[in-house]
Design a protein around this motif. Structure first.
Motif, PDB file in Angstrom:
ATOM      1  N   TYR A   3     -16.470  34.723  -5.042  1.00 26.51           N
ATOM      2  CA  TYR A   3     -15.307  34.003  -4.599  1.00 26.51           C
ATOM      3  C   TYR A   3     -14.870  32.966  -5.402  1.00 26.51           C
ATOM      4  O   TYR A   3     -13.781  32.590  -5.581  1.00 26.51           O
ATOM      5  CB  TYR A   3     -15.530  33.536  -3.214  1.00 26.51           C
ATOM      6  CG  TYR A   3     -15.698  34.350  -2.193  1.00 26.51           C
ATOM      7  CD1 TYR A   3     -14.694  35.245  -1.715  1.00 26.51           C
ATOM      8  CD2 TYR A   3     -16.963  34.435  -1.250  1.00 26.51           C
ATOM      9  CE1 TYR A   3     -14.379  36.128  -0.501  1.00 26.51           C
ATOM     10  CE2 TYR A   3     -16.788  35.476  -0.488  1.00 26.51           C
ATOM     11  CZ  TYR A   3     -15.852  36.266   0.005  1.00 26.51           C
ATOM     12  OH  TYR A   3     -15.811  37.054   0.991  1.00 26.51           O
ATOM     13  N   ILE A   6     -13.095  34.475  -8.428  1.00 26.25           N
ATOM     14  CA  ILE A   6     -11.624  34.966  -7.783  1.00 26.25           C
ATOM     15  C   ILE A   6     -10.783  33.925  -7.803  1.00 26.25           C
ATOM     16  O   ILE A   6      -9.596  33.982  -8.177  1.00 26.25           O
ATOM     17  CB  ILE A   6     -11.840  35.908  -6.409  1.00 26.25           C
ATOM     18  CG1 ILE A   6     -12.438  36.892  -6.678  1.00 26.25           C
ATOM     19  CG2 ILE A   6     -10.368  35.855  -5.755  1.00 26.25           C
ATOM     20  CD1 ILE A   6     -12.883  37.976  -5.452  1.00 26.25           C
ATOM     21  N   PHE A   7     -11.168  32.621  -7.350  1.00 29.83           N
ATOM     22  CA  PHE A   7     -10.498  31.502  -7.189  1.00 29.83           C
ATOM     23  C   PHE A   7     -10.085  30.749  -8.362  1.00 29.83           C
ATOM     24  O   PHE A   7      -8.798  30.618  -8.574  1.00 29.83           O
ATOM     25  CB  PHE A   7     -11.268  30.402  -6.323  1.00 29.83           C
ATOM     26  CG  PHE A   7     -10.563  29.054  -6.307  1.00 29.83           C
ATOM     27  CD1 PHE A   7      -9.364  28.795  -5.437  1.00 29.83           C
ATOM     28  CD2 PHE A   7     -10.935  28.152  -7.087  1.00 29.83           C
ATOM     29  CE1 PHE A   7      -8.890  27.728  -5.411  1.00 29.83           C
ATOM     30  CE2 PHE A   7     -10.225  26.750  -6.993  1.00 29.83           C
ATOM     31  CZ  PHE A   7      -9.141  26.443  -6.229  1.00 29.83           C
ATOM     32  N   THR A   9      -9.822  32.312 -11.350  1.00 27.86           N
ATOM     33  CA  THR A   9      -8.990  33.494 -11.918  1.00 27.86           C
ATOM     34  C   THR A   9      -7.518  33.370 -11.362  1.00 27.86           C
ATOM     35  O   THR A   9      -6.393  33.411 -12.065  1.00 27.86           O
ATOM     36  CB  THR A   9      -9.518  34.803 -11.976  1.00 27.86           C
ATOM     37  OG1 THR A   9     -10.865  34.703 -12.487  1.00 27.86           O
ATOM     38  CG2 THR A   9      -8.664  35.940 -12.645  1.00 27.86           C
ATOM     39  N   THR A  10      -7.391  33.242  -9.951  1.00 28.41           N
ATOM     40  CA  THR A  10      -6.171  33.389  -9.306  1.00 28.41           C
ATOM     41  C   THR A  10      -5.611  31.657  -9.482  1.00 28.41           C
ATOM     42  O   THR A  10      -4.282  31.858 -10.051  1.00 28.41           O
ATOM     43  CB  THR A  10      -6.303  33.434  -7.733  1.00 28.41           C
ATOM     44  OG1 THR A  10      -6.899  34.494  -7.693  1.00 28.41           O
ATOM     45  CG2 THR A  10      -5.143  33.100  -7.062  1.00 28.41           C
ATOM     46  N   ALA A  11      -6.135  30.744  -9.701  1.00 23.60           N
ATOM     47  CA  ALA A  11      -5.604  29.501  -9.825  1.00 23.60           C
ATOM     48  C   ALA A  11      -5.136  29.434 -11.479  1.00 23.60           C
ATOM     49  O   ALA A  11      -4.107  28.924 -11.537  1.00 23.60           O
ATOM     50  CB  ALA A  11      -6.668  28.524  -9.794  1.00 23.60           C
ATOM     51  N   GLY A  13      -4.214  31.927 -13.275  1.00 20.15           N
ATOM     52  CA  GLY A  13      -2.953  32.940 -13.343  1.00 20.15           C
ATOM     53  C   GLY A  13      -1.764  32.293 -12.599  1.00 20.15           C
ATOM     54  O   GLY A  13      -0.663  32.219 -13.252  1.00 20.15           O
ATOM     55  N   LEU A  14      -1.809  31.698 -11.446  1.00 20.29           N
ATOM     56  CA  LEU A  14      -0.674  30.708 -10.737  1.00 20.29           C
ATOM     57  C   LEU A  14      -0.321  29.813 -11.805  1.00 20.29           C
ATOM     58  O   LEU A  14       1.043  29.572 -12.035  1.00 20.29           O
ATOM     59  CB  LEU A  14      -0.874  30.419  -9.497  1.00 20.29           C
ATOM     60  CG  LEU A  14      -1.328  31.203  -8.336  1.00 20.29           C
ATOM     61  CD1 LEU A  14      -1.832  30.845  -7.080  1.00 20.29           C
ATOM     62  CD2 LEU A  14       0.174  32.189  -8.196  1.00 20.29           C
ATOM     63  N   TYR A  15      -1.052  29.053 -12.347  1.00 21.11           N
ATOM     64  CA  TYR A  15      -0.737  27.811 -13.374  1.00 21.11           C
ATOM     65  C   TYR A  15       0.012  28.448 -14.676  1.00 21.11           C
ATOM     66  O   TYR A  15       0.956  27.745 -14.961  1.00 21.11           O
ATOM     67  CB  TYR A  15      -2.016  26.877 -13.814  1.00 21.11           C
ATOM     68  CG  TYR A  15      -1.483  26.000 -14.883  1.00 21.11           C
ATOM     69  CD1 TYR A  15      -0.982  24.896 -14.418  1.00 21.11           C
ATOM     70  CD2 TYR A  15      -2.003  26.258 -16.170  1.00 21.11           C
ATOM     71  CE1 TYR A  15      -0.673  24.025 -15.389  1.00 21.11           C
ATOM     72  CE2 TYR A  15      -1.426  25.334 -17.271  1.00 21.11           C
ATOM     73  CZ  TYR A  15      -0.843  23.994 -16.633  1.00 21.11           C
ATOM     74  OH  TYR A  15      -0.657  23.203 -17.645  1.00 21.11           O
ATOM     75  N   HIS A  17       1.724  31.353 -14.805  1.00 21.61           N
ATOM     76  CA  HIS A  17       2.906  31.600 -14.196  1.00 21.61           C
ATOM     77  C   HIS A  17       3.984  30.555 -14.118  1.00 21.61           C
ATOM     78  O   HIS A  17       5.110  30.530 -14.470  1.00 21.61           O
ATOM     79  CB  HIS A  17       2.891  32.735 -13.228  1.00 21.61           C
ATOM     80  CG  HIS A  17       2.411  34.040 -13.453  1.00 21.61           C
ATOM     81  ND1 HIS A  17       1.075  34.432 -13.695  1.00 21.61           N
ATOM     82  CD2 HIS A  17       3.114  35.127 -13.859  1.00 21.61           C
ATOM     83  CE1 HIS A  17       1.121  35.403 -13.983  1.00 21.61           C
ATOM     84  NE2 HIS A  17       2.242  36.100 -14.178  1.00 21.61           N
TER      85      HIS A  17
END
Length: 77
Positions: A3, A6-7, A9-11, A13-15, A17
């Motif tokens: 988790y 995943i957190f 990597t997602t953070a 990616g969002l930053y 973008h």
């Protein structure tokens, strides 16, 4: 641990973008201002100053083309 990966990597990616979106908006605003300079070096500097002024005055992006067009009309060499 999964988790966490995943957190992170997602953070990231969002930053990325968000950062890319902001950069593209700035580039397009700058390109708009420079397109109104019509190749004149003095007017180019003037339009970049006007773009900075519009950003300082927090002109809405929907109103920016009209605002810059008016500023381009007020240019005196």
């Amino acid at each position: 641990m999964d988790y966490f990966i995943i957190f992170i990597t997602t953070a990231a990616g969002l930053y990325f973008h968000w950062w890319l979106f902001i950069r593209i908006r700035r580039w397009s605003d700058r390109d708009l201002a420079l397109s109104m300079a019509e190749g004149d070096a003095g007017k180019r500097a003037y339009m970049l100053e006007q773009l900075a002024k519009a950003q300082a005055e927090k002109i809405r992006r929907s109103d920016l083309p009209e605002w810059l067009q008016q500023a381009a009309g007020n240019y005196r060499p």
